[in-house]
Design a protein around this motif. Structure first.
Motif, short mmCIF file in Angstrom:
data_model
loop_
_atom_site.label_atom_id
_atom_site.label_comp_id
_atom_site.label_asym_id
_atom_site.label_seq_id
_atom_site.Cartn_x
_atom_site.Cartn_y
_atom_site.Cartn_z
N ARG A 47 28.95 -6.06 79.53
CA ARG A 47 29.36 -4.66 79.51
C ARG A 47 30.05 -4.32 78.19
O ARG A 47 30.75 -5.15 77.59
N GLU A 59 33.75 3.35 96.31
CA GLU A 59 33.18 4.14 95.21
C GLU A 59 33.47 5.62 95.44
O GLU A 59 33.27 6.15 96.53
N SER A 92 34.98 12.53 90.32
CA SER A 92 36.26 12.25 89.68
C SER A 92 37.29 13.33 89.99
O SER A 92 38.50 13.09 89.84
N GLU A 110 28.94 -2.52 87.73
CA GLU A 110 27.97 -1.51 87.30
C GLU A 110 28.45 -0.09 87.56
O GLU A 110 27.86 0.87 87.06
N ALA A 111 29.51 0.06 88.34
CA ALA A 111 29.99 1.41 88.67
C ALA A 111 30.55 2.11 87.42
O ALA A 111 31.22 1.48 86.59
N ASP A 112 30.30 3.41 87.32
CA ASP A 112 30.75 4.19 86.16
C ASP A 112 32.06 4.89 86.50
O ASP A 112 32.14 6.13 86.54
N GLU A 113 33.09 4.11 86.75
CA GLU A 113 34.41 4.64 87.06
C GLU A 113 35.42 3.52 86.87
O GLU A 113 35.05 2.34 86.82
#
Length: 630
Positions: free
Chosen positions: A396, A533, A537, A575-578
């Motif tokens: 990453r 998850e 946001s 892999e989470a975008d947070e």
């Protein structure tokens, strides 16, 4: 798959510990494994370790129950030179064996006077490049801890270095908790292997119909031998008595026993055909050591046992009582031993039938081999899980992490450990504090901490869900009532913690009625944090930053979830975008959870692409908006 197994054992009085370790070594060799057996006690000529590499350390022993004073082969108390020589020999054997599994007999439950060498072994094994499973090997019954805190110290060592504990007994007959304060965390890593018995085919009994008296390998059995000679004289010559005297009894004492024996008594040294003699005896008289009691169970011979109880030793008494309850033996307390009581107990035993011996789980060798093989496999699998996590992080570009701990209310030893962990790793920490029960000691404990943010953990952490529903505080009541309560909670924490308290709500049990979310901003909240998850946001004027990794096995009653599963879940979450949140609960952590977190943070700190962010940064935008409005 063939494995390399290293076993370290030191016997100090009798040879029971060495005998058990040798039987385990023979079983492992028979199963195709390579075994190195390191013995730190005096040489025992009757103990066989065919097929295993045998390493004899500079020997030590003790006299009577003075376990603190370790004597060398010359009978003089050993000094630091001998201790260092033993450690060097152990580490050399470790390097030569290159083990997949390391087993320590008794330690860390005992052998405190030799803790330095056991600790040197497990530390060196844990630092090896390849994965090593480390197991403790203990008998069915231990001497209970002599001082407060000993059990906790033992668990701390187990949590830091060990992968499991082999209990060579039967949980139905004698659970470890009968002799040792076994916490739920300790219970989770126990494997009851069954009793370790000789795996050789039963020998043909020597049909003597004698009273067979045996006392293990130490001089602790001398009172029993002397009482037996007197009891034989009281019984006359109708039945012969045979005393098998262990090689740990000094020559002078052996000669004195021989001289005192009457015409109906044979006194000789312990013999390798003891099982055959026992099987053919009319009655067995002995102490209640582990190996002796197993031999009695196998032979089914009526027995009288005199448990060794000097120096507050409780192990043999506990075992004797358990086995007596199963009809295996009659008991004479050591304080009540005399020729008269022994003669009477033998006559009573002669009246008991031979076929009443209970069926015990005697497959301890096979059970241990299976557990050792499984531990080696788990160690390799866990090592691969750590490697996969490392590789996934390295792949990453950047990872944002944060750490939230729930249920804080007061200064406690657990809080001290939490703060020390955060300081050791230099990590910011968010404490979710319960407003209704917070103590004045908490802000005092945090006064000198610079990287701690305070979040609002509901109001009272009280469950209002009906029976059968999942626990929930924020719901099942009128929304206005719940929102007003939360507003009071935020105000209360701000009055105690000032600007350190962020207007961020952490619902107890990570559950909140969706109908409440829209009203939180009006009560002063501008952030929300639950688990899992996030869907967005921002939600109803709130910034949402969740937690994702919870290492506690809540559904299994607490403790550390299978670490391989935890690592696998964490790897998948990358892999989470947070921002990814690690969730802990310091008040319910056991030693294993603390050690896992320490190792996890060590792993994460090695990666330069990881940023641990404080809550005040993650929720900064919404907090600034709130302040501007105010």
């Amino acid at each position: 798959m063939s494995r390399s197994v290293l076993i370290l054992v030191t016997h100090l009085l009798g040879v029971g510990h060495l005998s058990r370790a040798a039987a385990l070594a023979r079983g492992l060799v028979a199963a195709g494994h390579r075994v190195t057996l390191i013995s730190g006690g005096r040489p025992a000529p009757l103990i066989k370790v065919e097929g295993a590499a045998f390493v004899q350390l500079p020997s030590v022993h003790c006299v009577g129950v003075d376990f603190r004073t370790l004597l060398g082969a010359d009978g003089v108390e050993i000094g630091p030179e001998v201790r260092q020589a033993r450690i060097e020999a152990i580490l050399a054997a470790l390097a030569t064996a290159d083990p997949d599994v390391v087993i320590t007999e008794t330690y860390p439950f005992g052998r405190r006077q030799l803790a330095g060498e056991f600790r040197a072994l497990v530390e060196a094994a844990r630092e090896r490049a390849k994965p090593v499973a480390i197991l403790a090997s203990i008998r069915d019954i231990l001497n209970p801890p002599a001082k407060p805190g000993r059990a906790e110290e033992t668990e701390a060592v187990l949590a830091r270095f060990y992968d499991g504990v082999l209990v060579h007994g039967d949980a139905v007959v004698t659970p470890l908790s009968a002799s040792w304060p076994a916490s739920p965390a300790l219970e989770r890593i126990l494997t009851y292997t069954g009793y370790i018995a000789d795996t050789a085919p039963p020998t043909e009994p020597v049909a003597s119909e004698e009273v067979l008296v045996s006392g293990g390998g130490s001089a602790a059995s001398l009172p029993l031998y002397r009482a037996a000679i007197g009891a034989a004289a009281l019984a006359g010559t109708a039945r012969r008595w045979r005393l098998l005297v262990g090689h740990g009894v000094a020559a002078g004492d052996f000669e004195a026993l021989t001289a005192a024996a009457g015409p109906g008594v044979t006194v000789e040294r312990a013999r390798p055909d003891f099982p055959a003699l026992l099987a053919g005896a009319a009655v067995s008289v002995s102490q209640a050591g582990y190996n002796t009691m197993i031999d009695l169970a196998r032979a089914g011979v009526p027995a009288v046992v005199v448990p060794f109880e000097q120096g507050k030793e409780a192990e043999q008494r506990l075992r004797a009582e358990r086995f007596a309850a199963l009809g295996l033996a009659g008991i004479i307390a050591e304080a009540e031993l005399s020729p008269q009581t022994l003669a009477a107990a033998v006559e009573e035993a002669l009246a008991r039938p031979r076929d009443t011996a209970p069926v015990l789980a005697l497959g301890g060798v096979a059970g241990s081999v299976q557990a050792i093989e499984a531990a080696a496999a788990r160690a390799g699998s866990l090592a691969r899980a750590w490697t996969r996590l490392d590789e996934a992080i390295a792949a990453r570009h950047e990872l944002r992490l944060w750490w939230r701990d729930d249920d804080a209310v007061a200064a406690t030893p657990a809080l001290d450990r939490l703060l020390a962990l955060a300081r050791r790793h230099g990590l910011p920490l968010s404490l979710a504090v319960i407003p209704a029960t917070v103590s004045a000691s908490l802000p005092e404990a945090l006064a000198g901490e610079s990287d701690i943010d305070i979040l609002v953990h509901g109001y009272a952490h009280a469950n209002h869900a009906p029976d059968g529903a999942k626990k929930q505080e924020l719901g099942y009541r009128p929304p206005a009532e719940v929102l007003a309560e939360l507003g009071r909670g935020l105000a209360a924490l701000r009055s105690r913690f000032g600007a350190r308290c962020l207007p961020v709500l952490v619902p107890p049990w990570n559950r909140i009625d969706p109908a409440l979310i829209g009203g939180l901003a009006a009560e002063g909240f501008h952030g929300l944090s639950v688990a899992g998850e996030r869907q967005a946001s921002r939600l109803d004027d709130l910034t949402v930053v969740n937690t994702h990794l919870d290492p506690i096995a809540w559904k299994q009653g607490g403790g550390l979830l299978d670490p391989e599963l935890v690592l696998s879940r964490f790897t998948d979450m990358l892999e989470a975008d947070e921002p990814l949140g690690i969730l802990t609960h310091h008040l319910v952590h056991d030693a294993w959870l603390w050690e896992f977190l320490d190792k996890l943070f060590d792993c994460l700190k090695q990666h330069s692409n990881i940023r641990f962010l404080p809550a005040k940064t993650l929720f900064a935008a919404s907090i600034k908006v709130k302040n501007n409005i105010a």
